[in-house]
Design a protein around this motif. Structure first.
Motif, mmCIF file in Angstrom:
data_model
loop_
_atom_site.group_PDB
_atom_site.id
_atom_site.type_symbol
_atom_site.label_atom_id
_atom_site.label_comp_id
_atom_site.label_asym_id
_atom_site.label_seq_id
_atom_site.Cartn_x
_atom_site.Cartn_y
_atom_site.Cartn_z
ATOM 1 N N GLY A 48 6.774 0.576 -1.658
ATOM 2 C CA GLY A 48 6.590 -0.355 -0.258
ATOM 3 C C GLY A 48 5.019 -0.235 0.219
ATOM 4 N N VAL A 65 4.239 -11.512 6.064
ATOM 5 C CA VAL A 65 5.072 -12.361 6.642
ATOM 6 C C VAL A 65 4.767 -12.943 7.442
ATOM 7 C CG1 VAL A 65 6.864 -10.275 6.248
ATOM 8 C CG2 VAL A 65 5.288 -10.093 7.648
ATOM 9 N N ILE A 105 5.490 3.405 8.958
ATOM 10 C CA ILE A 105 6.687 2.898 8.299
ATOM 11 C C ILE A 105 6.115 1.611 7.903
ATOM 12 C CG2 ILE A 105 6.918 3.988 10.498
ATOM 13 C CD1 ILE A 105 8.103 1.000 11.280
ATOM 14 N N SER A 106 7.347 1.374 7.038
ATOM 15 C CA SER A 106 7.056 0.511 5.525
ATOM 16 C C SER A 106 7.652 -0.663 6.245
ATOM 17 C CB SER A 106 8.735 0.870 4.714
ATOM 18 O OG SER A 106 8.458 1.865 3.927
ATOM 19 N N ILE A 107 6.379 -2.085 5.821
ATOM 20 C CA ILE A 107 6.638 -3.231 6.340
ATOM 21 C C ILE A 107 8.342 -4.212 6.290
ATOM 22 C CG2 ILE A 107 5.785 -5.298 6.896
ATOM 23 C CD1 ILE A 107 2.965 -3.586 6.352
ATOM 24 N N GLN A 108 8.777 -4.275 7.038
ATOM 25 C CA GLN A 108 10.377 -4.976 7.252
ATOM 26 C C GLN A 108 10.095 -6.702 5.731
ATOM 27 O OE1 GLN A 108 13.153 -3.639 6.303
ATOM 28 N NE2 GLN A 108 12.168 -1.889 7.727
ATOM 29 N N GLY A 109 10.718 -7.216 4.768
ATOM 30 C CA GLY A 109 10.428 -8.365 4.586
ATOM 31 C C GLY A 109 9.980 -8.564 3.457
ATOM 32 N N LYS A 168 3.041 -0.041 3.441
ATOM 33 C CA LYS A 168 3.371 0.961 4.650
ATOM 34 C C LYS A 168 2.188 0.151 6.032
ATOM 35 C CE LYS A 168 5.706 4.004 2.988
ATOM 36 N NZ LYS A 168 5.508 3.275 1.696
ATOM 37 N N CYS A 169 2.528 0.347 7.192
ATOM 38 C CA CYS A 169 2.130 -0.013 8.289
ATOM 39 C C CYS A 169 0.735 0.937 8.188
ATOM 40 C CB CYS A 169 2.934 0.141 9.667
ATOM 41 S SG CYS A 169 2.031 -0.350 10.901
ATOM 42 N N HIS A 173 10.010 -4.338 -2.406
ATOM 43 C CA HIS A 173 9.508 -2.805 -3.071
ATOM 44 C C HIS A 173 8.769 -2.691 -4.525
ATOM 45 C CE1 HIS A 173 10.534 -0.530 0.561
ATOM 46 N NE2 HIS A 173 9.836 -1.631 1.173
ATOM 47 N N CYS A 203 2.985 -3.282 10.985
ATOM 48 C CA CYS A 203 4.834 -3.434 11.344
ATOM 49 C C CYS A 203 4.512 -3.937 12.389
ATOM 50 C CB CYS A 203 5.380 -2.288 11.465
ATOM 51 S SG CYS A 203 4.939 -1.235 12.480
#
Length: 207
Positions: A160, A191, A168-172, A162-163, A175, A200
């Motif tokens: 998925g 998002v 870190i993985s970006i939520q929403g 990444k920031c 992947h 993020c």
């Protein structure tokens, strides 16, 4: 003195179509019985083994069967065995994945028409920097219930987006593999905030 037996037909040569067996009748007389040729059945065009599910008959008897009785319900049913069909499906899938990776690298990986770019043949020998399979699949040596070691390719899990600042993985955002992202709309790849698809929430707050 042993009783002499003779052929019962006019054909007197010991050919494949003129095989006989000496048997004794209930009256105690020795006679010959003609034996039919054994039918080997259809063979796989790739590996040469017999195809399961099709009766073993002589060519003249196959003409009296319907098409349903001379094949099995799968691709290449009457000419290739199940193992070879599976290998063809896997090879076609891996070649398409390799072409996708080649396009992502800017066309530096080319497939020739003779099959030198066949993933099943050169996956173990190609360099790691130019191996398309290494970026998409894991190569695993799996032991079957029969005790045979076979090679299986398992698709790598997608990490998925990444920031760009903290990593870190970006939520929403789902992947998926890069090829699958091309089929999504812009709304599904981001998002609803500033820097939605590249940073993020914590990094955006710090900015």
């Amino acid at each position: 003195m042993t009783q002499r037996v003779t052929y019962r037909r006019r054909h007197s040569y010991n050919t494949k179509s003129n095989k006989v067996k000496v048997v004794k009748t209930p009256g105690g007389k020795l006679v010959v019985q003609y034996r039919k040729k054994s039918a080997s059945g259809p063979k796989c065009g790739d590996c040469g083994i017999s195809i399961q599910g099709i009766p073993h008959l002589r060519p003249q008897q196959y003409k009296q069967l319907s098409k349903r009785q001379k094949t099995v319900a799968r691709a290449y049913g009457g000419s290739r065995c199940g193992g070879c069909v599976k290998q063809r499906v896997v090879r076609a899938f891996l070649i398409e994945e390799q072409k996708t990776v080649a396009r992502a690298y800017g066309g530096s990986m080319l497939l020739d028409e003779e099959g030198a770019g066949d993933p099943l043949l050169h996956a173990a020998t190609a360099p790691a920097s130019t191996d398309a399979l290494a970026t998409v699949f894991w190569r695993l040596d799996v032991k079957t219930p029969g005790g045979k070691l076979v090679v299986q390719y398992r698709k790598k899990s997608a990490s998925g987006p990444k920031c760009g600042d903290c990593g870190i993985s970006i939520q929403g955002i789902p992947h998926l593999r890069p090829q699958e992202y091309k089929q999504l709309s812009k709304r599904q790849k981001t998002v609803a905030r500033a820097y939605g698809g590249s940073r993020c929430g914590g990094c955006v707050k710090q900015r």
